[in-house]
Every structure is written in structure tokens, then in C-alpha cells.
Design an enzyme around this catalytic site. Structure first.
Site, PDB file in Angstrom:
ATOM      1  CG  PHE A 176      10.947   1.929  -1.969  1.00  0.00           C
ATOM      2  CD1 PHE A 176      10.387   1.993  -3.233  1.00  0.00           C
ATOM      3  CD2 PHE A 176      10.197   2.355  -0.896  1.00  0.00           C
ATOM      4  CE1 PHE A 176       9.099   2.483  -3.414  1.00  0.00           C
ATOM      5  CE2 PHE A 176       8.907   2.847  -1.068  1.00  0.00           C
ATOM      6  CZ  PHE A 176       8.365   2.910  -2.331  1.00  0.00           C
ATOM      7  CB  CYS A 177      15.177  -3.413  -0.122  1.00  0.00           C
ATOM      8  SG  CYS A 177      16.626  -4.431   0.199  1.00  0.00           S
ATOM      9  N   GLY A 178      16.631  -3.872  -2.944  1.00  0.00           N
ATOM     10  CA  GLY A 178      16.911  -4.865  -3.976  1.00  0.00           C
ATOM     11  C   GLY A 178      16.379  -6.240  -3.623  1.00  0.00           C
TER      12      GLY A 178
END
Length: 144
Positions: free
Chosen positions: A17-19
Site C-alpha cells: 500500500f505504498c506509492g
């Protein structure tokens, strides 16, 4: 890690759930393109940065396989900094001053040559399929 002796390894701390999560696609492309030549991409999930990897090992595996078709090895969730860092990260960062700083974010990468020595460390912002990474991988794969 003995299973990877003689291989070129790209070791990456990952999060779902990271850019930077779309980097999974580039990592998988590297694995698909160079895996038969001796490249191993090794993913180590961590929830250390912004709690961006909260899932269980099975949830992480399912997300990676279903969303990005990841086929490279994914390990159990680890810590990458501090006294409780996983031994692989203690070892990677202990390979000299160029590698020793704390990891700052998800998708930092370490390139390890066939000889088991760390060759390069890339910041999280460096894309897996960048010319820099690909050229370094090709150079290490050419060494016998």
C-alpha cells in the site's frame, strides 16, 4: 540464502500500500527477462514505513500474485532497520559505508553479485527497469 549462491540478486523491501507499489511490475519484468540468466529478485515485505504492509503473509502473496503477477520469491514480513532488523538486512548494510545508512522507505534495492558481495544500493525512487539498474544487472550477469 544458500539457495541463491552463484546468482545475481536484487533484494528489495516491499509494501503493498505504498506509492512505490507499482514497482512490482518492473521487478517482475526483470525477473522474467533475466531470471533464466541467473537473476533472482527477492522481496522482503515490511510494515516499517507508514504501516503500508499490514497484511498477513498469505494476503501479501495473494495481492502480489493477483495484482502484479509476481512470480519471484516473497519472504515473510521483516524489519529492515534497527537492532531487530532481519539478519539479511544487517548483513547487506554491513557490507561497507556505501550501504550502511538506514533504509528510508519501501522499495529500496540492493544488488548482490554472483560472488555474494553487495555491488550497489538504490534508493526507493530508482525504478527497477531504469537504465542504471538494468545496466548494473547485465554487468553482474556477464561475470562468471
Amino acid at each position: 540464502m544458500c539457495d541463491y549462491r552463484g546468482k545475481v540478486m536484487l533484494i528489495v523491501n516491499v509494501a503493498s500500500f505504498c506509492g512505490n507499489t507499482p514497482q512490482y511490475e518492473g521487478l517482475q519484468n526483470l525477473y522474467k527477462t533475466y531470471g533464466t540468466q541467473g537473476l533472482e529478485v527477492l522481496g522482503f515485505p515490511t510494515n516499517e514505513f507508514g504501516e503500508q504492509e499490514p497484511g498477513t503473509s498469505q494476503e501479501i502473496k495473494d495481492f502480489c500474485e493477483n495484482t502484479y503477477k509476481v512470480e519471484f520469491p516473497m519472504f515473510e514480513k521483516v524489519l529492515v532497520n534497527g537492532t531487530n532488523a532481519h539478519p539479511i538486512y544487517k548483513w547487506l548494510k554491513g557490507q561497507g559505508p556505501a550501504f550502511s545508512a538506514d533504509i528510508e522507505w519501501n522499495f529500496a534495492k540492493f544488488l548482490v553479485g554472483r560472488n555474494g558481495k553487495v555491488v550497489k544500493r538504490y534508493l526507493d525512487s530508482v525504478q527497477p527497469e531504469s537504465t542504471e539498474v538494468v545496466d548494473d544487472i547485465k554487468a553482474e550477469l556477464a561475470k562468471r
